[in-house]
Design a protein around this motif. Sequence first.
Motif, PDB file in Angstrom:
ATOM      1  N   GLY A 159       0.840  -1.194   0.000  1.00 15.49           N
ATOM      2  CA  GLY A 159       0.000   0.000   0.000  1.00 15.49           C
ATOM      3  C   GLY A 159       0.870   1.235   0.000  1.00 15.49           C
ATOM      4  O   GLY A 159       2.020   1.209  -0.452  1.00 15.49           O
ATOM      5  N   LYS A 193      -0.814   8.210   2.743  1.00 13.66           N
ATOM      6  CA  LYS A 193      -1.270   9.552   2.397  1.00 13.66           C
ATOM      7  C   LYS A 193      -0.806  10.468   3.517  1.00 13.66           C
ATOM      8  O   LYS A 193      -1.203  10.310   4.673  1.00 13.66           O
ATOM      9  CB  LYS A 193      -2.789   9.599   2.269  1.00 13.66           C
ATOM     10  N   ARG A 216      -2.777   3.385   3.797  1.00 15.07           N
ATOM     11  CA  ARG A 216      -3.722   2.866   2.803  1.00 15.07           C
ATOM     12  C   ARG A 216      -3.198   1.536   2.262  1.00 15.07           C
ATOM     13  O   ARG A 216      -2.085   1.480   1.723  1.00 15.07           O
ATOM     14  CB  ARG A 216      -3.919   3.863   1.663  1.00 15.07           C
ATOM     15  N   SER A 270      -4.909   4.158  -3.257  1.00 14.66           N
ATOM     16  CA  SER A 270      -5.698   5.354  -2.973  1.00 14.66           C
ATOM     17  C   SER A 270      -7.194   5.119  -3.076  1.00 14.66           C
ATOM     18  O   SER A 270      -7.977   5.764  -2.394  1.00 14.66           O
ATOM     19  CB  SER A 270      -5.285   6.497  -3.908  1.00 14.66           C
ATOM     20  N   PHE A 314      -8.297   1.815   4.888  1.00 10.98           N
ATOM     21  CA  PHE A 314      -7.522   2.882   5.507  1.00 10.98           C
ATOM     22  C   PHE A 314      -7.469   2.708   7.022  1.00 10.98           C
ATOM     23  O   PHE A 314      -8.394   2.175   7.636  1.00 10.98           O
ATOM     24  CB  PHE A 314      -8.153   4.252   5.211  1.00 10.98           C
ATOM     25  N   ASP A 358       1.686  11.377  -1.540  1.00  9.39           N
ATOM     26  CA  ASP A 358       1.512   9.923  -1.536  1.00  9.39           C
ATOM     27  C   ASP A 358       2.903   9.303  -1.526  1.00  9.39           C
ATOM     28  O   ASP A 358       3.661   9.468  -2.491  1.00  9.39           O
ATOM     29  CB  ASP A 358       0.742   9.458  -2.769  1.00  9.39           C
ATOM     30  N   THR A 407      -7.520  13.035   5.871  1.00  6.77           N
ATOM     31  CA  THR A 407      -6.423  12.583   6.732  1.00  6.77           C
ATOM     32  C   THR A 407      -6.229  13.495   7.931  1.00  6.77           C
ATOM     33  O   THR A 407      -5.881  13.031   9.020  1.00  6.77           O
ATOM     34  CB  THR A 407      -5.122  12.486   5.904  1.00  6.77           C
TER      35      THR A 407
END
Length: 342
Positions: A215, A218, A231, A241, A246, A275, A299
């Motif tokens: 993953g 973020k 993520r 994404s 999450f 990212d 976030t």
Amino acid sequence: MKHVILFVDYREQFYSSLRVSTGGMDIPKIVDKFNHNGFFCEVIEFSDFDVDRQWAGKFVLYQSSEDRGLYYKSYISDILLYIKEQGGILIPEYQYFHAHENKVYQSLLSSNVDNSIITVPNTIAFGAYEELLSKVSDISFPRVIKLSSGCQSKGVSLVKTKRQCLKKAKRMMSSFNLVDYLRFNYKRLLKKGYSLESLNRKKIVLQSFIPKLPGDYKVLIYNDKVFVLTRSSRPTDFRASGSGIFKFDTDVPDKVLDAANYLQTYYNCPYMSIDIAYEKSNDQCYLIEYQFLMFGTYTLEKSPHYFKKINGAWEIVNETSNLESVFVDSVSSFINVSEEIK
């Protein structure tokens, strides 16, 4: 008292917030917070822009637009360029506005990033399908193909072969218009030596594929506060994404936090969305994408904590954060530091 001008769009909105669907930040809260921080904040709509106003030395906050075709973004661009030419101080700088919804320019901006801190995957950009067709034999695969504009994994695919890349790119890059098609072919019939203009002119980037990543992270960074969302990718999809898997981890690698901190310093911007992929086996971070404005605030608004470097070490601060307050504090600090440097 320092003067900050904040531009809102035709909906009287500024950036975004989770609190109201398609709604922006709370403008009165932003103004009050700036006043509390010792700034005078003036709110203006783009349509009320005054060409005769004195812009030199004014700090200007603004937003972008993600409208289909980016028509309103083009309108904002005209105003920002004029303000910049008159000596206004754009926050963020104009080049970072240009990078919004523009992965081609993002790849150029990141070309000199220190790869010992965060690796930038090899990226090749094309503005027409015919360019790709002439160069594809020199490109190694697999690659991640992305439209230059778009977010949340839209317009992002993995291509494993040259043939697959060409097929996918032709569809993604299509700018077909019947009038253009007829006009171009009419010219070809009447004009000797005429070369057909492309009907596939949407910009794309081809990015090196990083295999076996579970993953990514973020990361939103506002001045000295770092908010991180872990993520995870689905078993059948490399894209993290859009997975919906999450969580707000507290064991984020220092390498990821250091990389985010480095990028904010490198680009000299009060806030960023980044990212970052992390490969544990070689303790290496990879820069996947980034934005300087109009990024999602989930976030920050949903995180029960943030990370902050205290006495040289990353520490977790267990508290929820108010978007407007964090935003204004980051801008205020940025302006104050900039003034001290002068």
